[in-house]
Design a protein around this motif. Structure first.
Motif, PDB file in Angstrom:
ATOM      1  N   ALA A  46       8.637 -40.417  -9.614  1.00  0.00           N
ATOM      2  CA  ALA A  46       9.471 -41.576  -9.244  1.00  0.00           C
ATOM      3  C   ALA A  46      10.271 -42.223 -10.714  1.00  0.00           C
ATOM      4  N   SER A  47       9.577 -42.161 -11.659  1.00  0.00           N
ATOM      5  CA  SER A  47      10.385 -42.678 -12.825  1.00  0.00           C
ATOM      6  C   SER A  47      11.569 -41.697 -12.903  1.00  0.00           C
ATOM      7  N   PHE A  48      11.623 -40.577 -13.250  1.00  0.00           N
ATOM      8  CA  PHE A  48      12.656 -39.670 -13.026  1.00  0.00           C
ATOM      9  C   PHE A  48      13.976 -40.005 -12.126  1.00  0.00           C
ATOM     10  N   ARG A  49      13.333 -40.150 -10.952  1.00  0.00           N
ATOM     11  CA  ARG A  49      14.518 -40.379 -10.037  1.00  0.00           C
ATOM     12  C   ARG A  49      15.142 -41.879 -10.301  1.00  0.00           C
ATOM     13  N   GLN A  50      14.130 -42.873 -10.167  1.00  0.00           N
ATOM     14  CA  GLN A  50      14.771 -44.084 -10.081  1.00  0.00           C
ATOM     15  C   GLN A  50      15.787 -44.210 -11.391  1.00  0.00           C
ATOM     16  N   GLY A  51      15.402 -44.039 -12.617  1.00  0.00           N
ATOM     17  CA  GLY A  51      16.309 -43.930 -13.834  1.00  0.00           C
ATOM     18  C   GLY A  51      17.508 -43.073 -13.580  1.00  0.00           C
ATOM     19  N   LEU A  52      17.574 -41.835 -13.193  1.00  0.00           N
ATOM     20  CA  LEU A  52      18.948 -41.100 -12.965  1.00  0.00           C
ATOM     21  C   LEU A  52      19.744 -41.740 -11.947  1.00  0.00           C
ATOM     22  N   ARG A  53      18.889 -42.287 -10.872  1.00  0.00           N
ATOM     23  CA  ARG A  53      19.877 -42.658  -9.742  1.00  0.00           C
ATOM     24  C   ARG A  53      20.700 -43.943 -10.429  1.00  0.00           C
ATOM     25  N   GLN A  54      20.063 -44.742 -11.003  1.00  0.00           N
ATOM     26  CA  GLN A  54      20.530 -45.927 -11.416  1.00  0.00           C
ATOM     27  C   GLN A  54      21.785 -45.650 -12.272  1.00  0.00           C
ATOM     28  N   ILE A  55      21.634 -44.580 -13.313  1.00  0.00           N
ATOM     29  CA  ILE A  55      22.720 -44.142 -14.075  1.00  0.00           C
ATOM     30  C   ILE A  55      23.893 -43.658 -13.262  1.00  0.00           C
ATOM     31  N   VAL A  56      23.744 -42.772 -12.418  1.00  0.00           N
ATOM     32  CA  VAL A  56      24.735 -42.188 -11.584  1.00  0.00           C
ATOM     33  C   VAL A  56      25.417 -43.040 -10.829  1.00  0.00           C
ATOM     34  N   GLU A  57      24.794 -44.032 -10.207  1.00  0.00           N
ATOM     35  CA  GLU A  57      25.373 -44.951  -9.245  1.00  0.00           C
ATOM     36  C   GLU A  57      26.314 -46.042  -9.825  1.00  0.00           C
ATOM     37  N   GLU A  58      26.334 -45.886 -11.108  1.00  0.00           N
ATOM     38  CA  GLU A  58      27.214 -46.933 -11.970  1.00  0.00           C
ATOM     39  C   GLU A  58      28.600 -46.407 -12.050  1.00  0.00           C
ATOM     40  N   HIS A  59      28.755 -45.083 -11.567  1.00  0.00           N
ATOM     41  CA  HIS A  59      30.079 -44.310 -11.315  1.00  0.00           C
ATOM     42  C   HIS A  59      30.959 -44.402 -12.559  1.00  0.00           C
ATOM     43  N   ARG A  60      30.316 -44.236 -13.704  1.00  0.00           N
ATOM     44  CA  ARG A  60      31.182 -44.341 -15.169  1.00  0.00           C
ATOM     45  C   ARG A  60      31.863 -42.907 -15.322  1.00  0.00           C
ATOM     46  N   PRO A  61      32.617 -42.693 -16.462  1.00  0.00           N
ATOM     47  CA  PRO A  61      33.326 -41.465 -16.617  1.00  0.00           C
ATOM     48  C   PRO A  61      32.052 -40.457 -16.925  1.00  0.00           C
ATOM     49  N   ALA A  62      32.523 -39.136 -16.653  1.00  0.00           N
ATOM     50  CA  ALA A  62      31.321 -38.201 -16.751  1.00  0.00           C
ATOM     51  C   ALA A  62      30.751 -37.936 -18.231  1.00  0.00           C
ATOM     52  N   ASP A  63      31.552 -38.105 -18.961  1.00  0.00           N
ATOM     53  CA  ASP A  63      31.027 -38.019 -20.583  1.00  0.00           C
ATOM     54  C   ASP A  63      30.032 -39.022 -20.791  1.00  0.00           C
ATOM     55  N   GLU A  64      30.480 -40.266 -20.457  1.00  0.00           N
ATOM     56  CA  GLU A  64      29.489 -41.523 -20.798  1.00  0.00           C
ATOM     57  C   GLU A  64      28.417 -41.514 -19.829  1.00  0.00           C
ATOM     58  N   THR A  65      28.487 -40.740 -18.552  1.00  0.00           N
ATOM     59  CA  THR A  65      27.200 -40.786 -17.694  1.00  0.00           C
ATOM     60  C   THR A  65      26.377 -39.645 -18.430  1.00  0.00           C
ATOM     61  N   LEU A  66      26.920 -38.554 -18.775  1.00  0.00           N
ATOM     62  CA  LEU A  66      26.061 -37.678 -19.456  1.00  0.00           C
ATOM     63  C   LEU A  66      25.358 -37.987 -20.854  1.00  0.00           C
ATOM     64  N   ARG A  67      26.011 -38.816 -21.553  1.00  0.00           N
ATOM     65  CA  ARG A  67      25.103 -39.517 -22.754  1.00  0.00           C
ATOM     66  C   ARG A  67      24.411 -40.282 -22.220  1.00  0.00           C
ATOM     67  N   ARG A  68      24.482 -41.125 -21.119  1.00  0.00           N
ATOM     68  CA  ARG A  68      23.530 -41.997 -20.823  1.00  0.00           C
ATOM     69  C   ARG A  68      22.352 -41.349 -20.186  1.00  0.00           C
ATOM     70  N   VAL A  69      22.505 -40.221 -19.546  1.00  0.00           N
ATOM     71  CA  VAL A  69      21.607 -39.481 -19.045  1.00  0.00           C
ATOM     72  C   VAL A  69      20.683 -39.005 -20.030  1.00  0.00           C
ATOM     73  N   ILE A  70      21.217 -38.310 -20.880  1.00  0.00           N
ATOM     74  CA  ILE A  70      20.445 -37.929 -22.327  1.00  0.00           C
ATOM     75  C   ILE A  70      19.660 -39.088 -22.941  1.00  0.00           C
ATOM     76  N   ARG A  71      20.128 -40.037 -22.934  1.00  0.00           N
ATOM     77  CA  ARG A  71      19.387 -41.111 -23.859  1.00  0.00           C
ATOM     78  C   ARG A  71      18.296 -41.609 -22.921  1.00  0.00           C
ATOM     79  N   TYR A  72      18.363 -41.568 -21.567  1.00  0.00           N
ATOM     80  CA  TYR A  72      17.526 -42.144 -20.808  1.00  0.00           C
ATOM     81  C   TYR A  72      16.261 -41.000 -20.722  1.00  0.00           C
TER      82      TYR A  72
END
Length: 239
Positions: A70-96
């Motif tokens: 549940a923790s993994f899914r919730q955090g990743l979904r929130q990041i992806v649903e912000e629809h930022r540029p791919a490079d920024e999204t991937l940085r946020r995924v790594i930090r999360y």
């Protein structure tokens, strides 16, 4: 829906403490060596009270996995649903990913080492959740390649490399260590985006050329394997 989401707040809080105690016990001594007596003692409960919330040690292991998924899914979904540029999204995924691993080490030790103890339905759910998680990150990588932001590398291998770098954190990170998890994430992002050679390093171009030649060979081999061989019937697909 998780089990604690259906409970009254007081009972949900008790179940949360039980799950945390189980994760700590499983992470320290392993699932097989941990006992319900030890877990009840850690949670500050009697074993009789423990059985009012869970039916077995296997049930507790499933609850630990449910919490992590549940923790993994919730955090990743929130990041992806912000629809930022791919490079920024991937940085946020790594930090999360790094932050989650650093903040939930006992849970993640269990997640990465005790899957064999799960009942079959929960094991299938965990495997499916991992595939979905990897697939979501792979779509970010593919979007970045399509936009010209990322190099044209095999997306699945990129995802495996990123998660392989992050996921070992649970085995060596220490909250009182020399680097915070934010600083560790900065190092990971820097290595992934800039490599590890110093600017102006004389061997950088040669190294990149060698890597690209190897990648071209891998892609050619994958293409040859996928193509049907002439003169020989293809085996029937499995149902």
């Amino acid at each position: 829906m998780s089990r604690d989401a259906t409970l009254p707040p007081t009972r949900a809080a008790v179940l949360d403490e039980i799950v945390r105690a189980a994760a700590a016990a499983f992470g320290e001594v392993g699932y097989r060596a941990a006992t319900l007596d030890t877990i009840a003692e850690r949670a500050g409960l009697s074993k009789v009270t423990l059985y009012r919330y869970v039916s077995s040690k296997e049930d507790l292991l499933s609850l630990v996995f449910e919490r992590i998924i549940a923790s993994f899914r919730q955090g990743l979904r929130q990041i992806v649903e912000e629809h930022r540029p791919a490079d920024e999204t991937l940085r946020r995924v790594i930090r999360y990913q790094v932050g989650l691993l650093a903040g939930h080490q006992s849970f993640l030790r269990v997640f990465f080492s005790e899957e064999s103890g799960l009942p079959a339905p929960m094991a299938a759910r965990a495997a499916r959740a991992k595939r979905e998680y990897d697939g979501t990150i792979e779509r970010v990588v593919r979007d970045g390649i399509a936009a010209g932001v990322f190099r044209e590398l095999p997306p699945t291998m990129v995802v495996f490399g990123i998660l392989g770098m992050c996921n070992w954190l649970h085995t060596w990170y220490r909250a009182d260590g020399p680097l915070t998890h934010e600083q560790i994430a900065d190092v990971f992002v820097s290595v992934l985006e800039r490599g590890y050679l110093a600017e102006g390093g004389g061997s950088r171009d040669d190294a990149l050329a060698r890597i690209e030649r190897r990648l071209a060979g891998i892609e050619a081999a994958l293409g040859a394997r996928a193509a049907p061989k002439r003169g020989r019937p293809r085996p029937p697909s499995r149902a």
